[in-house]
Scaffold this motif. Structure first.
Motif, PDB file in Angstrom:
ATOM      1  N   GLN A 126      21.594  10.319 -10.437  1.00 45.97           N
ATOM      2  CA  GLN A 126      20.856  10.064 -11.666  1.00 45.97           C
ATOM      3  C   GLN A 126      19.518   9.381 -11.378  1.00 45.97           C
ATOM      4  OE1 GLN A 126      23.009   7.636 -14.474  1.00 45.97           O
ATOM      5  NE2 GLN A 126      21.453   7.882 -16.091  1.00 45.97           N
ATOM      6  N   ALA A 127      19.545   8.388 -10.466  1.00 46.05           N
ATOM      7  CA  ALA A 127      18.310   7.691 -10.098  1.00 46.05           C
ATOM      8  C   ALA A 127      17.368   8.622  -9.347  1.00 46.05           C
ATOM      9  CB  ALA A 127      18.636   6.466  -9.248  1.00 46.05           C
ATOM     10  N   PHE A 128      17.942   9.446  -8.472  1.00 49.87           N
ATOM     11  CA  PHE A 128      17.104  10.388  -7.709  1.00 49.87           C
ATOM     12  C   PHE A 128      16.356  11.322  -8.665  1.00 49.87           C
ATOM     13  CE2 PHE A 128      20.342  10.168  -3.982  1.00 49.87           C
ATOM     14  CZ  PHE A 128      19.927   8.869  -3.714  1.00 49.87           C
ATOM     15  N   GLU A 129      17.051  11.828  -9.658  1.00 52.11           N
ATOM     16  CA  GLU A 129      16.421  12.751 -10.605  1.00 52.11           C
ATOM     17  C   GLU A 129      15.361  12.040 -11.446  1.00 52.11           C
ATOM     18  OE1 GLU A 129      16.607  16.076 -11.137  1.00 52.11           O
ATOM     19  OE2 GLU A 129      17.658  16.013  -9.206  1.00 52.11           O
ATOM     20  N   ALA A 130      15.655  10.803 -11.821  1.00 49.52           N
ATOM     21  CA  ALA A 130      14.699  10.049 -12.634  1.00 49.52           C
ATOM     22  C   ALA A 130      13.411   9.779 -11.858  1.00 49.52           C
ATOM     23  CB  ALA A 130      15.322   8.738 -13.102  1.00 49.52           C
ATOM     24  N   VAL A 131      13.550   9.321 -10.609  1.00 48.52           N
ATOM     25  CA  VAL A 131      12.365   9.027  -9.788  1.00 48.52           C
ATOM     26  C   VAL A 131      11.621  10.323  -9.457  1.00 48.52           C
ATOM     27  CG1 VAL A 131      11.564   8.121  -7.575  1.00 48.52           C
ATOM     28  CG2 VAL A 131      13.363   6.919  -8.836  1.00 48.52           C
ATOM     29  N   LYS A 132      12.361  11.394  -9.181  1.00 54.65           N
ATOM     30  CA  LYS A 132      11.742  12.679  -8.876  1.00 54.65           C
ATOM     31  C   LYS A 132      10.918  13.168 -10.075  1.00 54.65           C
ATOM     32  CE  LYS A 132      12.917  17.358  -7.255  1.00 54.65           C
ATOM     33  NZ  LYS A 132      12.415  18.093  -8.428  1.00 54.65           N
ATOM     34  N   GLY A 133      11.478  13.038 -11.270  1.00 58.42           N
ATOM     35  CA  GLY A 133      10.747  13.451 -12.468  1.00 58.42           C
ATOM     36  C   GLY A 133       9.504  12.617 -12.691  1.00 58.42           C
ATOM     37  N   LEU A 134       9.635  11.309 -12.470  1.00 63.32           N
ATOM     38  CA  LEU A 134       8.489  10.420 -12.612  1.00 63.32           C
ATOM     39  C   LEU A 134       7.425  10.758 -11.583  1.00 63.32           C
ATOM     40  CD1 LEU A 134       7.099   7.916 -13.826  1.00 63.32           C
ATOM     41  CD2 LEU A 134       8.484   6.498 -12.276  1.00 63.32           C
ATOM     42  N   HIS A 150       9.300   7.751 -19.209  1.00 62.54           N
ATOM     43  CA  HIS A 150      10.372   7.693 -18.205  1.00 62.54           C
ATOM     44  C   HIS A 150      11.043   6.323 -18.180  1.00 62.54           C
ATOM     45  CE1 HIS A 150       8.076  11.216 -16.867  1.00 62.54           C
ATOM     46  NE2 HIS A 150       9.158  11.601 -16.218  1.00 62.54           N
ATOM     47  N   ARG A 151      10.977   5.606 -19.286  1.00 63.19           N
ATOM     48  CA  ARG A 151      11.583   4.278 -19.330  1.00 63.19           C
ATOM     49  C   ARG A 151      13.054   4.299 -19.718  1.00 63.19           C
ATOM     50  NH1 ARG A 151       8.063   0.090 -18.785  1.00 63.19           N
ATOM     51  NH2 ARG A 151       5.848   0.514 -19.184  1.00 63.19           N
ATOM     52  N   LYS A 152      13.560   5.438 -20.141  1.00 62.84           N
ATOM     53  CA  LYS A 152      14.949   5.491 -20.589  1.00 62.84           C
ATOM     54  C   LYS A 152      15.892   5.100 -19.453  1.00 62.84           C
ATOM     55  CE  LYS A 152      18.328   8.506 -22.852  1.00 62.84           C
ATOM     56  NZ  LYS A 152      18.588   9.845 -23.394  1.00 62.84           N
ATOM     57  N   GLY A 153      16.631   4.035 -19.669  1.00 63.29           N
ATOM     58  CA  GLY A 153      17.616   3.586 -18.695  1.00 63.29           C
ATOM     59  C   GLY A 153      17.034   2.872 -17.501  1.00 63.29           C
ATOM     60  N   ALA A 154      15.747   2.549 -17.538  1.00 62.43           N
ATOM     61  CA  ALA A 154      15.130   1.881 -16.387  1.00 62.43           C
ATOM     62  C   ALA A 154      13.989   0.990 -16.854  1.00 62.43           C
ATOM     63  CB  ALA A 154      14.619   2.900 -15.379  1.00 62.43           C
ATOM     64  N   GLN A 155      13.699  -0.020 -16.046  1.00 59.02           N
ATOM     65  CA  GLN A 155      12.583  -0.934 -16.316  1.00 59.02           C
ATOM     66  C   GLN A 155      11.456  -0.589 -15.356  1.00 59.02           C
ATOM     67  OE1 GLN A 155      12.953  -5.238 -15.286  1.00 59.02           O
ATOM     68  NE2 GLN A 155      12.720  -5.560 -17.495  1.00 59.02           N
ATOM     69  N   LEU A 156      10.275  -0.307 -15.913  1.00 66.17           N
ATOM     70  CA  LEU A 156       9.132   0.094 -15.110  1.00 66.17           C
ATOM     71  C   LEU A 156       7.982  -0.883 -15.309  1.00 66.17           C
ATOM     72  CD1 LEU A 156      10.807   2.844 -15.499  1.00 66.17           C
ATOM     73  CD2 LEU A 156       8.613   3.994 -15.108  1.00 66.17           C
ATOM     74  N   TYR A 157       7.295  -1.216 -14.203  1.00 69.79           N
ATOM     75  CA  TYR A 157       6.101  -2.044 -14.257  1.00 69.79           C
ATOM     76  C   TYR A 157       5.026  -1.437 -13.366  1.00 69.79           C
ATOM     77  CZ  TYR A 157       8.867  -5.759 -16.463  1.00 69.79           C
ATOM     78  OH  TYR A 157       9.657  -6.484 -17.315  1.00 69.79           O
ATOM     79  N   LEU A 158       3.782  -1.721 -13.710  1.00 73.68           N
ATOM     80  CA  LEU A 158       2.646  -1.224 -12.948  1.00 73.68           C
ATOM     81  C   LEU A 158       1.915  -2.405 -12.312  1.00 73.68           C
ATOM     82  CD1 LEU A 158       0.825   1.270 -12.244  1.00 73.68           C
ATOM     83  CD2 LEU A 158      -0.469   0.747 -14.317  1.00 73.68           C
ATOM     84  N   GLY A 159       1.470  -2.233 -11.056  1.00 78.49           N
ATOM     85  CA  GLY A 159       0.741  -3.293 -10.360  1.00 78.49           C
ATOM     86  C   GLY A 159      -0.290  -2.711  -9.413  1.00 78.49           C
ATOM     87  N   GLY A 160      -1.169  -3.596  -8.899  1.00 80.89           N
ATOM     88  CA  GLY A 160      -2.205  -3.166  -7.972  1.00 80.89           C
ATOM     89  C   GLY A 160      -3.576  -3.653  -8.407  1.00 80.89           C
ATOM     90  N   VAL A 161      -4.485  -3.836  -7.439  1.00 81.55           N
ATOM     91  CA  VAL A 161      -5.811  -4.382  -7.726  1.00 81.55           C
ATOM     92  C   VAL A 161      -6.601  -3.533  -8.723  1.00 81.55           C
ATOM     93  CG1 VAL A 161      -8.063  -4.948  -6.720  1.00 81.55           C
ATOM     94  CG2 VAL A 161      -5.960  -5.660  -5.566  1.00 81.55           C
ATOM     95  N   PRO A 162      -6.638  -2.183  -8.593  1.00 78.50           N
ATOM     96  CA  PRO A 162      -7.388  -1.403  -9.591  1.00 78.50           C
ATOM     97  C   PRO A 162      -6.877  -1.625 -11.013  1.00 78.50           C
ATOM     98  CG  PRO A 162      -6.864  -0.038  -7.688  1.00 78.50           C
ATOM     99  CD  PRO A 162      -6.098  -1.309  -7.525  1.00 78.50           C
ATOM    100  N   MET A 163      -5.562  -1.736 -11.144  1.00 72.64           N
ATOM    101  CA  MET A 163      -4.968  -1.983 -12.451  1.00 72.64           C
ATOM    102  C   MET A 163      -5.342  -3.372 -12.970  1.00 72.64           C
ATOM    103  SD  MET A 163      -2.260  -3.864 -13.935  1.00 72.64           S
ATOM    104  CE  MET A 163      -1.295  -4.258 -12.497  1.00 72.64           C
ATOM    105  N   ILE A 164      -5.363  -4.385 -12.089  1.00 74.50           N
ATOM    106  CA  ILE A 164      -5.703  -5.743 -12.499  1.00 74.50           C
ATOM    107  C   ILE A 164      -7.132  -5.788 -13.026  1.00 74.50           C
ATOM    108  CG2 ILE A 164      -6.085  -8.103 -11.692  1.00 74.50           C
ATOM    109  CD1 ILE A 164      -3.823  -7.639  -9.665  1.00 74.50           C
ATOM    110  N   ALA A 165      -8.071  -5.194 -12.268  1.00 69.49           N
ATOM    111  CA  ALA A 165      -9.476  -5.201 -12.683  1.00 69.49           C
ATOM    112  C   ALA A 165      -9.655  -4.495 -14.021  1.00 69.49           C
ATOM    113  CB  ALA A 165     -10.339  -4.544 -11.610  1.00 69.49           C
ATOM    114  N   ASP A 166      -8.993  -3.357 -14.192  1.00 66.95           N
ATOM    115  CA  ASP A 166      -9.114  -2.604 -15.435  1.00 66.95           C
ATOM    116  C   ASP A 166      -8.465  -3.352 -16.590  1.00 66.95           C
ATOM    117  OD1 ASP A 166      -9.743   0.051 -16.834  1.00 66.95           O
ATOM    118  OD2 ASP A 166      -7.599  -0.138 -17.200  1.00 66.95           O
TER     119      ASP A 166
END
Length: 839
Positions: free
Chosen positions: A85-93, A235-251
């Motif tokens: 299930q996790a493999f399919e979720a990450v693959k889809g993402l 793709h948040r169904k059943g999972a917690q997602l966060y975004l990080g990184g310097v380009p994201m911080i500046a924006d």
């Protein structure tokens, strides 16, 4: 000076209010056409010193090692991470993210080569590597490898096996780099005085094109970050997602600023409207000041658009400051007009406004000039965004002065003369006279004792002022960006990039041992190394570069960095060598074995762990570190010094062979420059204003007395930052100039009014009460209105906006109290206007 408004100004403006208003509307319409050109600079370059030599070096390292900008997406499912299930979720993402135009490649735990799931002989690695999705992969062994591998743990999979990360590598912006390279080359030639006329024209054109392209690039980045977030939402169904990184911080920082300007700008206006209504209780005295504020803001935004002066995070509060200064001037005009209206009930509207302008022109001009001096002090900073902010405010103050003394009287003259208040402002609002005025008389020299205690308090607080801050501290702990950065720091190796570049002491030829020199060495005992090796004779320098001496030294460097508490994931060729040694019973490999391991590594491994971390031509190795930005004990400068001293001291590397680089170094350099700039700018602003006081009041004694409350105000605000742990950073660097700029207005207005009152009877106590009852009310109204209006900024999720609201309110309060207690007591004590006449 005072005859100018009553003559030329009256003829041109006051006598023709309709024409003057139409002229201003036309000017406003013309200037407003440039508002669409108004831009924010959301690039990470706004966080660094443009002329920093470390920045030039970082750019060269980026080119040499092919370092890509990247962001991370953390994925924590509610179910087992190593399940179909996790493999399919990450693959889809992953597959959805590949469609984002900026994304060049994506690294996930699904795609990386596995060497022990089950174990693969090194001789077969190139042809027989598996991934997590291959049918014959042992999932339990894969989990063990991914959570313990020196390459993958804390990078793609957390040690607890519950969270994985998708690393999105961005395509290099070749157009941006081409503009940057050409501009820097021409700038360098200009600095050396070797620029031809043709090259100078090329430089001007390149700057324009580069500036225009940066707007396009920033918008493109924002769109792609938004696209990534939109995909994450799906793709948040059943999972917690966060975004990080310097380009994201500046924006995100600039996105927060934009949202705050829009959302809280409206809120501040509404709050100011309510406060003005409570104070003046007449619609005209609410609407006219707000019209002046709106017009000043419109003109400033249009001018910035026309001049292509871009607003950065540092200068993002300039609109709020324009509102403050415009409001302060108009409130002084309103209060004086009301005083004249109450005193001269039969005077015409024209006579009242002419006298108001005549009386207030000089002190308001003085305050505008001295406030310009306060903000112009920022140009001595070495930080381009701070310098630009100083010039923005100088221009903004000029705009607010012109607008206040044209639009305000014109609108008032076009309206019917108002009825005088049944109760005069002096008696109606007795706080300044009854409380502060009489308290000053009653306390007398005890005020000096209180001031001394505040100075001691400030001195201790200033010693606690720190020049450290983390990106994560800019955001509220309830926000997604804060939680994501915190998770990446705790489980996936850290947020802020740091590079350590080491030039090895000897040349590659001197340290290398050829294959032929090692043919008689004992080969691998382990069966993993016995089979399938064939000596290849191409010209790849990597085969002969690796030696036991080099690898041992690289291991030592890697371990020294990795052992530090604030460092997260550390990657280098030491990582690959440790993996290879694990196939040799954790024994060090011989020179021959090292060369053969290099040959037999899969291309995927070469691209992941060799090419980004070693330059055979430069005989140089790179250590990529991610620093835990959320670590409360993180002190950037100390961390960099610890690493440098460890490498040169403990490991004995030569100074010239060690270089630290990356965004952490750039940001640290900026923070250090901020501290120097704060001391320099504060010194310049106080000296500048002291000189202005002497010129304006034509008295050294008044200059000394006038500067004292402003020194106390600036020191108190900075000390409060020290006591409360608010760091001096790119967002708070301007607070001293703002404090003095605000406080000096009150000082000038009070001294100017006191000078007029004292000549009536030379009774300092009576002059004090009269001054408190007149100009003191205007100072009080201005301060209360701004304090309450900007208190709404504390509701922001962007911490620097909260600090700006709180510190601005504090600055206004301290300036008000200091100028209505300490300043009048200094005047009473030293009697700069002469002694009282003898009875």
């Amino acid at each position: 000076m005072t005859s100018l408004p009553s003559n030329i100004f009256k003829k041109l403006v006051l006598n023709h209010p309709v024409a003057a208003l139409l002229f201003m509307l036309i000017i406003g319409a013309l200037v407003s056409t440039n508002i669409p050109k108004f831009q924010y600079d959301a690039s990470a370059d706004a966080l660094v010193l443009e002329n920093d030599p470390d920045l030039t070096y970082m750019r060269s390292i980026t080119e040499r090692y092919g370092i890509r900008e990247s962001v991370f997406i953390t994925f924590t499912p509610e179910y087992e991470l190593f399940s179909p299930q996790a493999f399919e979720a990450v693959k889809g993402l992953r597959d959805a993210l590949k469609k984002v135009p900026r994304v060049e490649s994506i690294s996930t735990y699904l795609d990386v080569p596995l060497l022990r799931s089950p174990p693969v002989p090194l001789a077969e690695m190139a042809e027989n590597t598996r991934t997590l999705l291959d049918f014959d992969t042992d999932i339990n062994l894969a989990r063990e490898e991914l959570t313990n591998s020196p390459l993958y743990k804390d990078l793609l999979v957390s040690r607890d096996g519950h969270t994985t990360a998708l690393q999105l590598n961005f395509k290099p912006d070749t157009q941006y780099r081409a503009f940057l390279k050409l501009r820097d080359e021409l700038e360098n030639k200009k600095h050396l005085g070797k620029l031809t006329e043709e090259e100078n024209n090329t430089l001007k054109i390149t700057r324009q094109k580069f500036d225009a392209y940066k707007i396009i690039a920033a918008k493109s980045l924002h769109e792609d970050i938004s696209s990534i977030r939109a995909i994450m939402e799906n793709h948040r169904k059943g999972a917690q997602l966060y975004l990080g990184g310097v380009p994201m911080i500046a924006d995100d920082m600039m996105t927060y600023v934009r949202n705050d300007v829009a959302t809280f700008g409206i809120g501040v206006v509404i709050f100011l409207l309510i406060t003005l209504a409570v104070i003046f209780r007449k619609v005209r005295w609410v609407i006219i000041p707000l019209i002046c504020c709106a017009y000043s803001t419109l003109i400033m935004v249009g001018l910035l658009g026309y001049l292509d002066w871009r607003v950065t995070v540092i200068s993002s509060n300039f609109i709020s400051l324009v509102l403050i200064i415009t409001l302060a001037v108009t409130i002084h005009l309103v209060v004086h007009y009301q005083e004249l209206l109450s005193e001269f009930k039969d005077a015409s509207n024209m006579e009242l406004m002419t006298e108001t302008v005549r009386h207030m022109f000089a002190p308001c001009l003085y305050t505008a000039l001295t406030t310009m001096v306060a903000f112009s002090s920022l140009v001595v900073s070495q930080i381009v965004p701070v310098i630009n902010f100083g010039w923005m405010m100088v221009m903004g103050i000029g705009v607010t002065f012109i607008v206040s003394f044209t639009l305000f009287p014109v609108v008032v003259l076009l309206l019917p003369k108002p009825e005088p208040n049944p109760v005069t402002p002096q008696r109606k609002h007795s706080f300044t006279a009854t409380i502060l005025g009489h308290a000053t008389l009653a306390l007398g020299n005890y005020i000096f004792l209180f001031a001394l205690l505040i100075i001691i308090f400030s001195g201790i607080g200033l010693s606690k002022l720190k020049v450290e801050n983390s990106f994560i501290d800019y955001f509220d702990s309830n926000t997604e960006i804060y939680q994501g950065m915190s998770l990446i720091d705790k489980k996936l190796g850290g947020t802020t990039p740091l590079e350590v570049i080491i030039k090895l002491g000897n040349t590659a030829e001197e340290e290398s041992v050829t294959i032929e020199d090692n043919l008689d060495e004992e080969f691998f005992d382990d069966s993993d190394f016995d089979e399938g090796f064939a000596l290849e004779t191409d010209n790849d320098p990597g085969k002969y570069w690796f030696t036991q001496g080099k690898v041992e030294k690289i291991h030592q460097i890697h371990d020294l960095i990795d052992e530090l508490e604030q460092t997260g994931k550390v990657l280098s060729i030491s990582t690959m060598m440790r993996i290879a040694e694990s196939f040799n019973e954790d024994k060090a490999l011989t020179n021959l074995e090292l060369g053969l391991v290099y040959q037999k590594l899969p291309k995927e491994y070469l691209d992941i762990i060799i090419k980004p971390y070693v330059s055979f031509e430069e005989n140089e190795v790179r250590f990529s570190i991610r620093v835990k930005d959320s670590d409360p004990n993180l002190k950037r400068d100390q961390l960099l010094k610890t690493i440098h001293d460890g490498l040169t001291g403990k490991l004995g590397l030569a100074e010239e062979n060690v270089r630290l680089s990356g965004m952490l170094v750039m940001y640290n350099n900026m923070l250090k420059s901020l501290f120097k700039s704060q001391i320099l700018t504060l010194g310049v602003v106080l000296v500048g204003i002291f000189v202005m006081f002497i010129l304006l009041f034509r008295s050294v004694s008044l200059g000394i007395l006038g500067i004292m409350p402003n020194i106390l105000s600036a020191a108190t605000v900075l000390s409060v930052m020290g006591w409360t742990g608010i760091a001096l950073d790119m967002m708070t660097i301007t607070i001293a100039a703002i404090t003095v700029g605000i406080g000096v207005d009150d000082t000038i207005h009070y001294i100017h009014r006191f000078r007029k009152e004292i000549v009536k009877d030379f009774d300092y106590d009576a002059a004090l009460i009269r001054s408190h009852s007149s100009v003191g009310n205007a100072m009080y109204y201005t301060s209360i209105t701004i304090i309450l209006g900007f208190s709404i900024l504390t509701l922001s999720n962007f911490v620097p906006t909260i600090y700006f609201g709180l510190l601005t309110g504090l600055a206004m309060f301290i300036a008000l109290i200091a100028n209505l207690t300490l300043l009048p007591q200094l005047i009473r004590f030293f009697k700069p206007f002469g002694s009282e006449p003898k009875s």
